[in-house]
Structure formats: structure tokens, C-alpha cells
Motif scaffolding. Structure first.
Motif, PDB file in Angstrom:
ATOM      1  N   ARG A 236      45.527  31.953  25.906  1.00  0.00           N
ATOM      2  CA  ARG A 236      44.919  31.088  25.165  1.00  0.00           C
ATOM      3  C   ARG A 236      43.688  30.679  25.997  1.00  0.00           C
ATOM      4  O   ARG A 236      42.335  31.316  25.351  1.00  0.00           O
ATOM      5  CB  ARG A 236      45.468  30.197  23.939  1.00  0.00           C
ATOM      6  CG  ARG A 236      43.981  29.434  22.951  1.00  0.00           C
ATOM      7  CD  ARG A 236      43.182  30.183  22.323  1.00  0.00           C
ATOM      8  NE  ARG A 236      42.568  29.430  21.429  1.00  0.00           N
ATOM      9  CZ  ARG A 236      42.913  28.602  20.328  1.00  0.00           C
ATOM     10  NH1 ARG A 236      43.999  29.010  19.864  1.00  0.00           N
ATOM     11  NH2 ARG A 236      42.552  28.178  19.705  1.00  0.00           N
ATOM     12  N   GLU A 240      39.790  32.023  26.137  1.00  0.00           N
ATOM     13  CA  GLU A 240      37.960  30.865  26.074  1.00  0.00           C
ATOM     14  C   GLU A 240      37.739  31.003  27.510  1.00  0.00           C
ATOM     15  O   GLU A 240      36.474  30.657  26.807  1.00  0.00           O
ATOM     16  CB  GLU A 240      38.893  29.559  25.492  1.00  0.00           C
ATOM     17  CG  GLU A 240      39.901  29.199  24.644  1.00  0.00           C
ATOM     18  CD  GLU A 240      40.210  27.631  24.507  1.00  0.00           C
ATOM     19  OE1 GLU A 240      40.837  27.760  22.699  1.00  0.00           O
ATOM     20  OE2 GLU A 240      41.039  27.558  25.553  1.00  0.00           O
ATOM     21  N   ASP A 241      38.275  30.877  28.315  1.00  0.00           N
ATOM     22  CA  ASP A 241      36.955  30.792  29.531  1.00  0.00           C
ATOM     23  C   ASP A 241      36.284  32.294  29.669  1.00  0.00           C
ATOM     24  O   ASP A 241      35.040  31.935  30.440  1.00  0.00           O
ATOM     25  CB  ASP A 241      38.545  30.540  30.974  1.00  0.00           C
ATOM     26  CG  ASP A 241      37.290  30.190  31.742  1.00  0.00           C
ATOM     27  OD1 ASP A 241      36.130  29.190  32.205  1.00  0.00           O
ATOM     28  OD2 ASP A 241      37.897  30.604  33.366  1.00  0.00           O
ATOM     29  N   ARG A 244      33.574  31.916  27.208  1.00  0.00           N
ATOM     30  CA  ARG A 244      32.928  30.546  27.564  1.00  0.00           C
ATOM     31  C   ARG A 244      31.666  31.458  28.974  1.00  0.00           C
ATOM     32  O   ARG A 244      30.966  31.265  29.214  1.00  0.00           O
ATOM     33  CB  ARG A 244      33.268  29.232  28.226  1.00  0.00           C
ATOM     34  CG  ARG A 244      32.743  28.683  28.495  1.00  0.00           C
ATOM     35  CD  ARG A 244      33.196  27.485  29.305  1.00  0.00           C
ATOM     36  NE  ARG A 244      34.699  27.336  27.818  1.00  0.00           N
ATOM     37  CZ  ARG A 244      35.485  27.322  28.183  1.00  0.00           C
ATOM     38  NH1 ARG A 244      36.495  27.353  29.394  1.00  0.00           N
ATOM     39  NH2 ARG A 244      36.462  26.611  27.014  1.00  0.00           N
ATOM     40  N   LEU A 269      35.744  32.406  19.359  1.00  0.00           N
ATOM     41  CA  LEU A 269      36.235  31.978  20.776  1.00  0.00           C
ATOM     42  C   LEU A 269      34.342  31.650  20.537  1.00  0.00           C
ATOM     43  O   LEU A 269      33.988  30.711  21.581  1.00  0.00           O
ATOM     44  CB  LEU A 269      36.598  33.240  21.811  1.00  0.00           C
ATOM     45  CG  LEU A 269      37.403  33.014  21.234  1.00  0.00           C
ATOM     46  CD1 LEU A 269      38.459  34.130  22.264  1.00  0.00           C
ATOM     47  CD2 LEU A 269      38.707  31.583  21.820  1.00  0.00           C
ATOM     48  N   ARG A 272      32.336  28.683  19.325  1.00  0.00           N
ATOM     49  CA  ARG A 272      33.586  26.874  19.521  1.00  0.00           C
ATOM     50  C   ARG A 272      31.869  27.029  20.712  1.00  0.00           C
ATOM     51  O   ARG A 272      32.282  25.622  20.901  1.00  0.00           O
ATOM     52  CB  ARG A 272      34.422  27.870  20.402  1.00  0.00           C
ATOM     53  CG  ARG A 272      36.247  27.940  18.552  1.00  0.00           C
ATOM     54  CD  ARG A 272      36.636  27.605  19.009  1.00  0.00           C
ATOM     55  NE  ARG A 272      37.358  27.134  17.753  1.00  0.00           N
ATOM     56  CZ  ARG A 272      38.863  26.785  17.919  1.00  0.00           C
ATOM     57  NH1 ARG A 272      39.163  26.002  18.889  1.00  0.00           N
ATOM     58  NH2 ARG A 272      39.332  26.311  16.599  1.00  0.00           N
TER      59      ARG A 272
END
Length: 628
Positions: A236, A240-241, A244, A269, A272
Motif C-alpha cells: 500500500r 501511494e508513494d 505521489r 490514489l 487523494r
């Protein structure tokens, strides 16, 4: 050559030529400005003006590298990721590649006399081959470019089809790495590097690997997750990284959104991090191909600025020539990505995220189930003498045909009758035309690589590339093996190449967060038991993101993102294909048997083969007409 690449970079042209320190050298680039818009011009130099770089791609960890290099005494003149490369080279030499996180192809010129007796040029390509780099060596010297067509435009590459490449095209629907459709032009393979001494003309530089997932930090990690929930929990934050990092830009970023899990994961993702992100979906209203309703559900849940792009046969007919013109090399795929890229560029975007890579990494393709079946069939074939295999062929065809359909049966029968024709069972599952059918279309060529006494490949071939990939896969568990083969063949030779070509034709950069190097290395380090769950598609990805994705996306069956070619080729596109195939381009006619082409078209009209076969011949013919 630079003019031929203007679509890839309409914002700036950079040239380095006639430098007395490097006689006989000329470098050119086209920039699509995304990071440090006013300052990121190329070539980028170091402080002493003796190391320069031209660069295609993005370095996502450039800010962290900038801090490290500044602490080591390096001074920066810009805020761009490009300048990182010259200072990283100064500090770490060729080892700088292991510090980079991103997609890239670059050429770095080192004019320092203490480093070499002559000026040195260093070429490198990212681990998974997201960005392309092509090269050729002729009597006039060495040349390279981001597109094959730039080498044609420069008069450097001969306008002659590679018979080696044509064989791979007919087998797989695209030209397989590391050859190209042009004789004597090659691709620097993914995760490879090359040194060129300027103005050395006596020897062809050789590609050398620099990235090996089997030696990655994740593979050496002693704290690997031991069960499925732990693996999903570790996955997870990597997801996310990755998203981003891939959103970093000084221009707006959008994303391609279908009804699938991969693009839905990227959307959830990304929203967010950047709630107002744009999303785009191709819509085919009133057809079974239409993914717009489910994509709309994801967009509403995530709060993206969503746009649906209706596409019917009329719109395709209007823009088909333009879409075909976007292809750097012939391919049966890519046109769908062209249209969604066009839509993104129409609203002014320069960057879009794609879910490409998810099927390869998380076992989403049918090949993960089909390859073990093909392997069992081939084991049986190896134990039977050739006459016995032929005698049993009608029986086997009947047994196999009950579950695999016409084209699937042909692939399986190819493996049964000629199990040694390709290096691994996986490759039989990916064939477009079976090996046994090739002589009806052309004079096939299966050329082995030439290797010297030191084990260095002198002239690369696609068969040698597949054999090396198969050798590595045989040491792995079944799911991991197919994943590796997907990434080293179909993904790099079709999906990534086509995506780069057709999106950059629209001056749009497509980024692929699911192919972020740390993410790929982590998933590849996991045993099969932690990568797959029976009955759940892409189980690891689903487990990692189940709390943020709509149930409709998590529970739907796997769908392939494609256009309604079957219907269009029988309807509004039929006349166009028939005219093209009846009037072959000279280069096409010289290589392809006309009676074989007619047989393929007739088989399609009779419902005996899929649309992909006549379409692949049409695209190849039109590419030859345009460029050869």
C-alpha cells in the motif's frame, strides 16, 4: 533529425555541435517542458562546462538527489531534474544509474581529459524500457535517437526492412526488442547502458545490462513479508508513494481511466494527493465495448474532473491516417491510446498517468493461466516422436478446440507440432500468426545472436533476447516467470513503445506509476503464494486498495481495453483495408506473399480468424507506404 522529433518536444530545441573538444560530434534534442519551465533547457552542463546531457523522461527523486549532491559540494544552476544527471555522473560515474528513480533515456557527454583519452558519450535507458532509445552504426559513424523515424529523416538508416524483425512482427504483432523494423537499427534494451568513444568509428558500441531485479534491494531484504495480508500492507505505501511521485510537475496532470482495476487504483490514489485531477475515458455508446459507465462510477467516487470522449467508426475514419502516422514502428496495437491521448491534449494537458503495468505485475492476463497449460502440452509433445505427433494432430485438435476457440487451438497445435520453435511456452500464448503459418506470408528468419569469446553480444537479435529472458524465467516460480516474460516482451515491445509513440505524437507525456522501480522490485521479490489468490483477479492489488475502490470495480471480470475493430473491419473500414491490401507498398510487396495476405483477409470475413491478423498486415503495409 531534430525537426523529425518536434512533436515530442515543441517547447524548445537544443543543439550541441562544432565543439572543438569533440570533433565530429553533434547532439540535438526537443523539449516538452514539464519541470522548471523557464530553467530546464538542454543540453544541461555542469559547473565547469565539461560534462553535458540531453535527456528524455523524468527523474522522480530529483529533489532528494539534489539535496545529497549539494551536500557533497555540487552547485546547481536550475531547478530541473535534467541537471541532476550531470552532477550524479560526476559523483558516481556509471553507478549513478542505480540512484535514479524514473523513466529515462539519456546521452551524457564527458569532455574531461582525465576521464578518458578521448571524449566519452554514455547512453542509458531506464530499467523497464519506458522511454525508447534507438541506435545504428554505419561507415559514417554512430547515431542514436528517440524514434526510428528520426534516423530515417537524417539519412542515416537505410530504408530496408529487417527480415529478422519482420518475422517477430508477424509472430507477435509488434517488432520485438532489441531489433527494429529497419535493418541495422537496434534498440538499447531496457536496463542497459552503452559507452561510445568520440570520434571512434572502427567498432560498434555494445549494450551492457546495469539493472537486474534478482539483485535488487527488495530481493536482499531480510524482513520480507511472510503472509498475504503482510504483503498487501507493505504494498500500500509503495503504491501511494509511486502515484505521489508521478504527479510531480509544474503543469497540470491528468489520467487515463477505464473500467479496470489498474486505472481505477491510479485514480483513487491520485485524487487523494490532487483532488482536481483530470480523467479521460474513451466511450463507445451502445456497444459491449463501452467502459464509460463504470469509469464514471470511479470518477464520481474519486472526485476527478472527468471527461468522456465518444468514439465511433466515423471519428476513427476521419483521424485514422493521423493515428497511423503517429506510429514510429508498425504495430497491431496503440491506436486506442492515440485517441485518448488526443483527448487529453485537446484540453491542454502535457502529462497523463496510465495504469499500464498492472496486468504484468499482478497477474491480470490470461497468459498466467494459459502458460502452464501450454507447458503441459509441450511436455507431452517432447516425449512423442515427430511422426507420432503428426498422426495424433487431428485428435489433439479436436480435444483442444472445445475450450480454446479457433485461434487458441492454432497456437496450441503449433506448440504440439513444433515445441522447440520458441524458447518458452509463454511465447506460444502470445503469438499472432503461428510459427507454422509464417511461410505462407514471408520467408521467416530465426537468427541466433552472435557472441564473442568474452560473452559479449556482437549483433543483437529478438530470438536471443527471448532466449535470455526464458533462461531467467525458468529459474523462477510460475507466476513470477510469466510476469517477467510479460515485462521483457509484450510490455516493452508493444505496450510501452506504442504508448510512448502515440502519446508523444500529441506532445503528451504518459507516466506509468505501477512501473515505479521500487514497487516493481518489491512485487518481484515476493513468492507466488503472496502474489496470487485463486478466484480473485489481481488479488494482491485488490487487498492493498480494497478500502478506496468501488465494489463494482473490485468484482467485475477482466476486460481488455480495445476498440470495436471486429465490427469496424466488417463495416466502415472494410473498403479501406481491401484497397490497401490490394495495392501493396513496394517494400511490403517485396517481403510479403500476396496470396497469403488474401487468405488472411478471406479467413477473417469467413469468421475463421480474428480481426488482429488482417489489421496487423494493413498497418504494416501503410507504415511501409509512408516511410519506405
Amino acid at each position: 533529425m531534430s525537426a523529425a522529433l518536434q512533436h515530442r518536444g515543441p517547447d524548445q530545441e537544443g543543439l550541441l555541435a562544432n565543439d572543438p573538444r569533440a570533433p565530429g560530434l553533434a547532439l540535438g534534442m526537443r523539449r516538452l517542458s514539464i519541470i522548471d519551465l523557464p530553467g530546464g533547457h538542454q543540453p544541461a552542463w555542469n559547473e565547469n562546462k565539461d560534462v553535458a546531457v540531453i535527456f528524455n523522461g523524468e527523474i522522480y527523486n530529483y529533489r532528494e538527489l539534489r539535496e545529497r549532491l549539494t551536500s557533497l559540494g555540487h552547485s546547481f544552476a536550475t531547478q530541473s531534474d535534467t541537471e541532476i544527471l550531470v552532477h550524479a555522473w560526476e559523483e558516481w560515474g556509471e553507478d549513478c544509474l542505480t540512484e535514479l528513480r524514473g523513466m529515462f533515456a539519456f546521452a551524457l557527454l564527458d569532455l574531461r581529459k582525465r576521464y578518458a583519452t578521448s571524449p566519452l558519450m554514455f547512453l542509458a535507458r531506464d530499467p523497464l524500457g519506458i522511454k525508447p532509445l534507438y541506435y545504428t552504426q554505419t561507415d559514417d559513424g554512430f547515431a542514436f535517437a528517440s524514434e526510428v523515424r528520426a534516423l530515417l529523416a537524417g539519412g542515416i538508416a537505410e530504408r530496408r526492412i529487417s527480415q529478422d524483425a519482420l518475422t517477430s512482427y508477424l509472430l507477435f504483432g509488434s517488432v520485438s526488442e532489441p531489433v527494429t523494423i529497419l535493418d541495422g537499427v537496434f534498440s538499447l534494451p531496457p536496463g542497459h547502458r552503452m559507452l561510445v568513444y568520440v570520434p571512434e568509428r572502427r567498432r560498434t558500441p555494445r549494450a551492457r545490462p546495469w539493472w537486474d531485479p534478482a539483485q535488487s534491494p527488495a530481493m536482499r531484504d531480510t524482513q520480507k513479508p511472510r503472509d498475504f495480508p503482510a504483503a498487501a500492507k507493505r504494498l500500500r505505501p509503495l503504491l501511494e508513494d509511486a502515484v505521489r511521485a508521478h504527479l510531480i510537475a509544474d503543469v497540470p496532470v491528468g489520467l487515463f481511466l477505464s473500467s479496470g482495476l489498474d486505472s481505477g487504483a491510479i485514480a483513487a490514489l491520485a485524487a487523494r494527493v490532487q483532488p482536481d485531477v483530470w480523467s479521460f475515458t474513451l466511450a463507445f455508446p451502445g456497444t459491449s465495448y463501452d467502459e464509460a459507465p463504470l469509469a464514471r462510477v470511479v470518477a464520481q467516487r474519486c472526485g476527478t474532473q472527468h471527461r468522456e470522449v465518444p468514439l465511433d467508426s466515423g471519428a476513427v475514419l476521419v483521424r485514422l491516417d493521423e493515428a497511423l502516422g503517429a506510429l514510429d514502428q508498425p504495430t497491431m496495437d496503440g491506436i486506442n491510446t492515440y485517441f485518448v491521448s488526443w483527448a487529453a491534449r485537446e484540453v491542454g494537458l502535457k502529462v497523463a498517468l496510465s495504469g499500464l503495468g498492472g496486468d504484468e505485475l499482478f497477474a491480470g492476463y490470461r497468459t498466467f493461466a494459459d502458460t502452464p497449460k501450454m507447458e503441459r502440452l509441450m511436455r507431452m509433445a517432447w516425449f512423442a516422436p515427430t511422426p507420432l505427433r503428426r498422426a495424433l494432430a487431428p485428435l489433439m485438435r479436436g480435444l483442444i478446440g472445445r475450450s480454446r476457440g479457433v485461434d487458441g487451438t492454432r497456437k496450441a497445435m503449433d506448440a504440439w507440432l513444433s515445441p522447440d520453435a520458441l524458447p518458452h511456452p509463454y511465447f506460444f500464448t502470445r503469438t499472432l500468426f503461428p510459427v507454422s503459418y509464417l511461410p505462407r506470408l514471408t520467408q521467416p528468419r530465426f537468427r541466433q545472436s552472435t557472441v564473442n569469446a568474452d560473452g559479449v553480444t556482437l549483433e543483437p537479435t529478438w530470438l536471443g533476447w527471448l532466449e535470455r529472458s526464458a533462461d531467467a524465467a525458468r529459474k523462477m516460480e510460475p507466476v513470477s516467470a510469466v510476469s517477467r516474460l510479460e515485462m521483457r516482451s509484450y510490455m516493452v515491445s508493444t505496450l510501452l513503445r506504442d504508448t510512448d509513440s502515440v502519446s508523444m505524437a500529441q506532445s503528451l507525456e504518459v507516466r506509468v506509476p505501477l512501473l515505479d522501480t521500487p514497487l516493481v522490485e518489491f512485487v518481484e521479490s515476493l513468492p507466488d503464494a503472496l502474489r496470487q489468490r485463486t478466484g480473485t483477479q489481481k488479488a494482491l492489488l485488490v487487498k492493498a486498495l480494497s478500502d478506496i475502490l468501488p465494489t463494482e470495480i473490485l468484482t467485475q471480470r477482466k476486460r481488455t481495453f480495445t476498440l470495436p475493430w471486429e465490427e469496424w473491419l466488417r463495416g466502415p473500414l472494410r473498403a479501406r483495408l481491401e484497397r490497401s491490401l490490394a495495392d501493396p507498398a513496394p517494400a511490403f510487396a517485396a517481403q510479403i506473399h500476396a496470396d497469403g495476405v488474401r487468405a488472411v483477409w478471406a479467413a477473417f470475413l469467413d469468421g475463421k480468424t480474428s480481426w488482429s491478423r488482417p489489421w496487423s498486415l494493413y498497418v504494416f503495409n501503410e507504415w511501409c507506404r509512408r516511410h519506405l
